[in-house]
Design a protein around this motif. Structure first.
Motif, PDB file in Angstrom:
ATOM      1  N   GLY B   8       0.839  -1.188   0.000  1.00 57.65           N
ATOM      2  CA  GLY B   8       0.000   0.000   0.000  1.00 57.65           C
ATOM      3  C   GLY B   8       0.877   1.242   0.000  1.00 57.65           C
ATOM      4  O   GLY B   8       2.086   1.171  -0.132  1.00 57.65           O
ATOM      5  N   SER B   9       0.244   2.375   0.132  1.00 55.31           N
ATOM      6  CA  SER B   9       0.994   3.624   0.209  1.00 55.31           C
ATOM      7  C   SER B   9       1.409   3.892   1.647  1.00 55.31           C
ATOM      8  O   SER B   9       0.657   3.645   2.583  1.00 55.31           O
ATOM      9  N   THR B  69      -1.754   8.316  -3.887  1.00 55.16           N
ATOM     10  CA  THR B  69      -2.732   7.847  -4.870  1.00 55.16           C
ATOM     11  C   THR B  69      -4.038   8.615  -4.652  1.00 55.16           C
ATOM     12  O   THR B  69      -4.148   9.443  -3.740  1.00 55.16           O
ATOM     13  N   GLU B  72      -5.253   8.772  -1.055  1.00 53.24           N
ATOM     14  CA  GLU B  72      -4.598   9.721  -0.140  1.00 53.24           C
ATOM     15  C   GLU B  72      -4.998  11.163  -0.480  1.00 53.24           C
ATOM     16  O   GLU B  72      -5.251  11.974   0.406  1.00 53.24           O
ATOM     17  N   GLN B  75      -8.461  11.961   0.756  1.00 57.29           N
ATOM     18  CA  GLN B  75      -8.503  12.147   2.198  1.00 57.29           C
ATOM     19  C   GLN B  75      -7.979  13.536   2.578  1.00 57.29           C
ATOM     20  O   GLN B  75      -8.573  14.238   3.401  1.00 57.29           O
TER      21      GLN B  75
END
Lengths: 434, 434
Positions: B8-9, B69, B72, B75
């Motif tokens: 994941g990031s 991405t 993110e 958010q």
């Protein structure tokens, strides 16, 4: 994407021996025996007067994601941890039992049955490692955070310790600190995952990047407005405050002091800010604060605290020392022989007795199904969490947990809130042993 | 699947202020200034004589996965952390700079430049939080593990502390303990992710599950063979050993003792095993061991140690206290004004001086490009890790790191290996300050 802690499988966050035990128990048939496992702490960390339960919500997520997909099965097969029969069983694994436990934000004491897992030996033993990892970590942080919140007497604390602990522990620590009464966190992933409000402005690097302190302040105020927090201790605090108010005007939101004797500096800063007309500008202090430092600042003109290392490391107690013990097999109490460890067989429940004034008197841990005669001010402690493998509806939110802790702390006898070393705030009694 | 920590990031494992600083620095143009950030520890944990670098390999993975991405960006937009211009910049973010650092397993001392990050302010400041989280955690664990391995004097140690720390910290802790000289781990995810050998047999729950100790031993030997480890302290150790040898025969692999005064019990167990003809049966001890307890067992007939809580919590020092400081802007050294903190501007490198016998003499931290006159027994410490955003080829493996630590420990002056509190084993000198 996004470091999906709970989108992947949690099944290998597990000690090797859980699987070898499982293999042997499946082979000889004992794996089907109905068991009760109990999570409790034999004692509080040295000198602590109470503990705070946290992590239960994360345990339920970990149980939901405890699946042996092909990736996990292949790994176990390649490393010959267990045999093919066991692998087949694991491939179909879903926890189908029941779980009860103390809700997050609840206080706990030695022997409190914090989590009770009922199921076959096979299905329940596998959850030991990940359940303990979560509860031991999160409860250690929440317990430290509660002491700090209590010492801060209503002044807000921002959690900013993510850089001092493992990068994923940081996210859980922000959550636990929030349960423990912190107002906000610096951790963006905790903001995304749990909706905790995040805060931050600049570090000393931003000041050093610019040709002068004034340039840095101007850039920050330009971008973030005057209701921001200017970091005034990069060079000289008195000059820094003078420049800050000159740049932002007396409506400047806050200043932050991150080094030195912050009590003395806060007092001087307050006088200077007031003399500059910045009477509403708040003072935020940070830098190696723990609950004792926060308590020592109670009389100083501090408006908010930033706390890092001490909270994410549990302020001297980085793990809660909880254990996951088999207490009942096919209805029969079991316990290891023990000279000085409190090992009590049998499934238990618990209630807390209070005086009519609401002050807590004692933690009563009783054999399940043998509830002592109810007093008017008793409060049953465990709640149902999982039934037949499914989380029950309406589990407490983080806000519920914060509220529960506030009520719990208010209910403690006054000595229970002292920061000094002492005995647990209330005794734990086991009526069936009397 | 599989808790993909690095699939994941990692971009939100970051303090809020890194992004607000970025926003302001992009707006006023200072974000493009060429910067050097340096990771170092101002001091070792109280009384420690050396530290061990660990986590560098994980930092490189975190940098590779540091991508904003859509998830993110959405958010950050929803929570208004930064403005649209900054979001556009973040959506294209890839670290494109250079990194040098001490390889894992290398010893470090106060002021050692453990990691050096060169790039624009904008690209390098963002990595602060996650780099520090990893290095502070992993180095704390490796440093504790090295003391334990050193105290064990060649006897193998299994890391089994996963249940006492955050569930993902547990995986990293197993890796760091392995760098620190541990032989194996109980953590299955560490086995999958890092190829560390995993071990485990049974817990007390398995004993209590069965109708008798003999039933439990039979089930285990049936499944795992006689070269297994039987847990003999559930009821009575003397009876347990007698039953164990009766069930498994004198070819029994090992017994484990997990409670009581393990030194005395190991001596008695050795005599009993020998008298039963089980002369090759090993004795494994566990239960609240730390480096001091291990050292105290040196004269006892113990074949292997199991270590849990103490190693995963850094044995009293759960974080290494490293910082990530801006030391150079556009070629100009910068440093915060400081009364008692060692803040030194300018990019640095380091070498370690040794006597002709190989014994370490001093850590020389010098201004980059101003290498002091080379001695015959100097060893340059940092290695290139990232060039133009890409990891360099041929980075050290975990086995390389274990070997590096073994060589490092051998090179220390003998007082440096003492477990008692003391000064750093060698002094750090800064020749440009002389």
């Amino acid at each position: 994407m996004g470091f999906p802690e709970t989108h992947g499988s949690t099944a290998l966050l597990t000690d090797h021996y859980e699987l070898t035990m499982l293999g042997s128990a499946l082979a000889d048939g004992t794996g089907d025996r109905q068991c009760v496992f109990e999570v409790f702490a034999r004692r509080l960390p040295a000198g602590r007067r109470y503990g705070v339960v946290a992590g239960t919500g994360r345990v339920l997520e970990a149980i939901a994601d405890f699946r042996f997909t092909d990736a996990e099965i292949d790994q176990l097969a390649a490393t010959a941890v267990v045999d093919d029969d066991t692998l087949s069983w694991l491939a179909n694994y879903r926890f189908g039992g029941d779980v009860d436990g103390y809700p997050e934000g609840e206080l706990y004491f030695p022997g409190s049955p914090i989590l009770t897992v009922r199921g076959t030996f096979a299905e329940a033993v596998l959850l030991e490692t990940v359940a303990l990892s979560i509860l031991n970590h999160d409860s250690a942080i929440a317990s430290a955070a509660a002491r700090m919140s209590s010492a801060a007497h209503g002044r807000p604390i921002i959690e900013m310790g993510g850089r001092r602990t493992h990068e994923m522990a940081a996210v859980a620590a922000a959550r636990a600190a929030y349960i423990g009464g912190f107002a906000t966190t610096s951790n963006l992933e905790a903001g995304r995952r749990y909706g905790i409000p995040t805060r931050g402005t600049v570090a000393h690097a931003f000041m050093l990047l610019h040709d002068s302190e004034e340039d840095a302040f101007r850039a920050q105020v330009e971008k973030m407005g005057t209701d921001t927090t200017l970091l005034v201790d990069t060079y000289d605090i008195t000059c820094g405050i003078e420049t800050a108010v000159r740049v932002a005007g007396p409506e400047l939101g806050a200043i932050r002091i991150d080094s030195g004797d912050v009590g003395v500096l806060a007092r001087k800063a307050r006088e200077q800010l007031d003399s500059l007309g910045a009477k509403d500008t708040r003072i935020v202090v940070s830098g190696d604060l723990d609950e004792h430092a926060i308590a020592a600042l109670r009389a100083e003109p501090v408006d908010a605290y930033g706390v890092g290392t001490s909270v994410v490391t549990g302020s001297g107690a980085p793990t809660a020392g909880m254990v996951y013990k088999l207490v009942e097999v096919d209805g029969r109490p079991v316990a290891k022989r023990s000279e000085n460890k409190a090992s009590r067989g049998g499934e238990k429940s618990a209630l807390r007795r209070h005086k009519p004034t609401g002050t807590a008197l004692e933690e009563v841990v009783y054999a399940a199904g043998q509830r002592p005669e109810a007093g008017e001010n008793d409060r049953e402690l465990p709640i149902p969490l999982v039934r037949g493998g499914k989380p029950v509806d309406g589990l407490p939110t983080l806000e519920d947990s914060r509220q529960r802790l506030r009520e719990g702390l208010v209910s403690l006898p006054w000595e229970g809130l002292k920061l000094s070393s002492g005995e647990p705030a209330i005794p734990t009694v086991f009526p069936q042993e009397a």
